[in-house]
Design a protein around this motif. Structure first.
Motif, mmCIF file in Angstrom:
data_model
loop_
_atom_site.group_PDB
_atom_site.id
_atom_site.type_symbol
_atom_site.label_atom_id
_atom_site.label_comp_id
_atom_site.label_asym_id
_atom_site.label_seq_id
_atom_site.Cartn_x
_atom_site.Cartn_y
_atom_site.Cartn_z
ATOM 1 N N VAL A 17 0.815 -1.216 0.000
ATOM 2 C CA VAL A 17 0.000 0.000 0.000
ATOM 3 C C VAL A 17 0.852 1.271 0.000
ATOM 4 C CG1 VAL A 17 -1.724 1.296 1.315
ATOM 5 C CG2 VAL A 17 -1.878 -1.202 1.188
ATOM 6 N N LEU A 18 1.893 1.270 0.825
ATOM 7 C CA LEU A 18 2.610 2.526 1.073
ATOM 8 C C LEU A 18 3.953 2.628 0.349
ATOM 9 C CD1 LEU A 18 1.906 2.643 4.910
ATOM 10 C CD2 LEU A 18 0.787 4.031 3.161
ATOM 11 N N ARG A 19 4.536 1.486 -0.009
ATOM 12 C CA ARG A 19 5.844 1.511 -0.674
ATOM 13 C C ARG A 19 5.840 0.533 -1.852
ATOM 14 N NH1 ARG A 19 5.984 4.787 2.862
ATOM 15 N NH2 ARG A 19 7.624 5.280 4.367
ATOM 16 N N PRO A 20 4.850 0.621 -2.759
ATOM 17 C CA PRO A 20 4.793 -0.367 -3.846
ATOM 18 C C PRO A 20 6.057 -0.325 -4.700
ATOM 19 C CG PRO A 20 3.261 1.463 -4.233
ATOM 20 C CD PRO A 20 3.801 1.636 -2.849
ATOM 21 N N GLY A 21 6.568 -1.509 -4.969
ATOM 22 C CA GLY A 21 7.766 -1.603 -5.811
ATOM 23 C C GLY A 21 9.058 -1.311 -5.081
ATOM 24 N N ARG A 22 8.963 -0.998 -3.804
ATOM 25 C CA ARG A 22 10.168 -0.674 -3.034
ATOM 26 C C ARG A 22 10.569 -1.891 -2.191
ATOM 27 N NH1 ARG A 22 12.496 3.391 -5.039
ATOM 28 N NH2 ARG A 22 13.610 3.664 -3.080
ATOM 29 N N PRO A 23 11.846 -1.956 -1.806
ATOM 30 C CA PRO A 23 12.292 -3.114 -1.013
ATOM 31 C C PRO A 23 11.573 -3.188 0.332
ATOM 32 C CG PRO A 23 14.145 -1.685 -1.637
ATOM 33 C CD PRO A 23 12.910 -0.995 -2.077
ATOM 34 N N LEU A 24 11.440 -4.405 0.827
ATOM 35 C CA LEU A 24 10.719 -4.612 2.097
ATOM 36 C C LEU A 24 11.378 -3.843 3.245
ATOM 37 C CD1 LEU A 24 8.157 -6.264 2.870
ATOM 38 C CD2 LEU A 24 9.717 -7.952 3.851
ATOM 39 N N ARG A 25 12.690 -3.690 3.180
ATOM 40 C CA ARG A 25 13.367 -3.015 4.300
ATOM 41 C C ARG A 25 12.904 -1.570 4.448
ATOM 42 N NH1 ARG A 25 17.140 -3.597 0.434
ATOM 43 N NH2 ARG A 25 17.985 -1.690 -0.488
ATOM 44 N N GLU A 26 12.376 -0.985 3.375
ATOM 45 C CA GLU A 26 11.854 0.384 3.483
ATOM 46 C C GLU A 26 10.543 0.420 4.254
ATOM 47 O OE1 GLU A 26 11.726 2.696 -0.110
ATOM 48 O OE2 GLU A 26 13.752 2.085 -0.689
ATOM 49 N N CYS A 27 10.027 -0.755 4.573
ATOM 50 C CA CYS A 27 8.775 -0.832 5.326
ATOM 51 C C CYS A 27 9.018 -1.096 6.802
ATOM 52 C CB CYS A 27 7.889 -1.917 4.743
ATOM 53 S SG CYS A 27 7.571 -1.645 3.009
ATOM 54 N N PHE A 28 10.280 -1.140 7.204
ATOM 55 C CA PHE A 28 10.590 -1.264 8.638
ATOM 56 C C PHE A 28 10.662 0.159 9.164
ATOM 57 C CE2 PHE A 28 13.636 -5.092 7.611
ATOM 58 C CZ PHE A 28 12.601 -5.737 6.980
ATOM 59 N N PHE A 29 9.830 0.495 10.119
ATOM 60 C CA PHE A 29 9.817 1.861 10.622
ATOM 61 C C PHE A 29 10.520 1.946 11.965
ATOM 62 C CE2 PHE A 29 5.517 2.654 8.297
ATOM 63 C CZ PHE A 29 6.187 2.745 7.083
ATOM 64 N N GLU A 30 11.126 3.095 12.187
ATOM 65 C CA GLU A 30 11.775 3.387 13.458
ATOM 66 C C GLU A 30 10.746 3.223 14.591
ATOM 67 O OE1 GLU A 30 11.809 6.755 15.255
ATOM 68 O OE2 GLU A 30 13.217 5.819 16.642
ATOM 69 N N GLY A 31 11.109 2.518 15.622
ATOM 70 C CA GLY A 31 10.189 2.315 16.740
ATOM 71 C C GLY A 31 9.344 1.058 16.635
#
Ligand SMILES: CC(C)(COP(=O)(O)OP(=O)(O)OC[C@H]1O[C@@H](n2cnc3c(N)ncnc32)[C@H](O)[C@@H]1OP(=O)(O)O)[C@@H](O)C(=O)NCCC(=O)NCCS
Length: 147
Positions: A17-31
């Motif tokens: 939903v929020l990072r389509p086409g981007r690597p999964l690591r970009e979906c790890f959020f601080e905290g």
């Protein structure tokens, strides 16, 4: 239908939903992995349809001593407009109020979602800004007494 889930369980939905086409690591959020962080998942049987995360984070523009930041609110496209976003938001508010009735909830809202949050009493503050590689955002919040 709403359950508390792990950070890891949110990543695929965030990615779609929020990072389509981007690597999964970009979906790890601080905290994400902090003990007081709350991850909610909305399920239909075993299918995860939407997620939201509440991280204990103060934003210096607010005076409230107890603050949480909403992050990663995401409902899969095929399940939108079925009140899943609403339920994830209201359940999060309920859990946070139980933790501390004086909680202030804030977040960086995507401009396209501002009117969704306004339906639930959230207000914008300050100017909009670009989060690189994502989109234009603006800070939104709700006062503790309104939560
Ligand atoms: C924004 C989002 C979470 C809303 O979830 P949803 O489950 O589709 O929303 P709901 O069904 O709970 O909607 C509740 C109400 O808000 C409205 N609404 C939903 N999305 C909206 C939007 N983007 N803008 C304005 N109103 C919106 C609905 O029409 C409904 O209105 P009603 O009470 O008049 O019937 C979802 O569309 C989404 O994941 N979008 C893409 C990612 C995103 O922008 N996330 C937010 C990041 S800050």
């Amino acid at each position: 239908m709403i359950q508390q889930i792990s950070a890891e369980e949110t990543y695929r939905t965030r990615q779609q939903v929020l990072r389509p086409g981007r690597p999964l690591r970009e979906c790890f959020f601080e905290g994400d992995l902090e003990a007081e962080t709350i991850h909610l998942g909305y399920f239909d049987e075993d299918n995860l349809m939407g997620v939201a995360t509440y991280v204990p984070r103060k934003n210096g523009i607010f005076d409230a001593p107890f603050q949480y930041q909403l992050r990663g609110m995401a409902v899969l496209p095929e399940f939108r407009k079925k009140r899943i976003g609403e339920n994830l938001l209201l359940e999060g508010e309920k859990i946070l109020k139980q933790k501390n009735p004086g909680v202030l909830l804030w977040f960086n809202a995507r401009e396209v979602a501002v009117d969704f949050y306004k339906k639930y009493g959230y207000k914008t503050i300050g100017s909009s800004f670009m989060i690189p590689n994502v989109c234009v955002h603006i800070v939104m919040y709700k006062n503790p007494t309104d939560l």
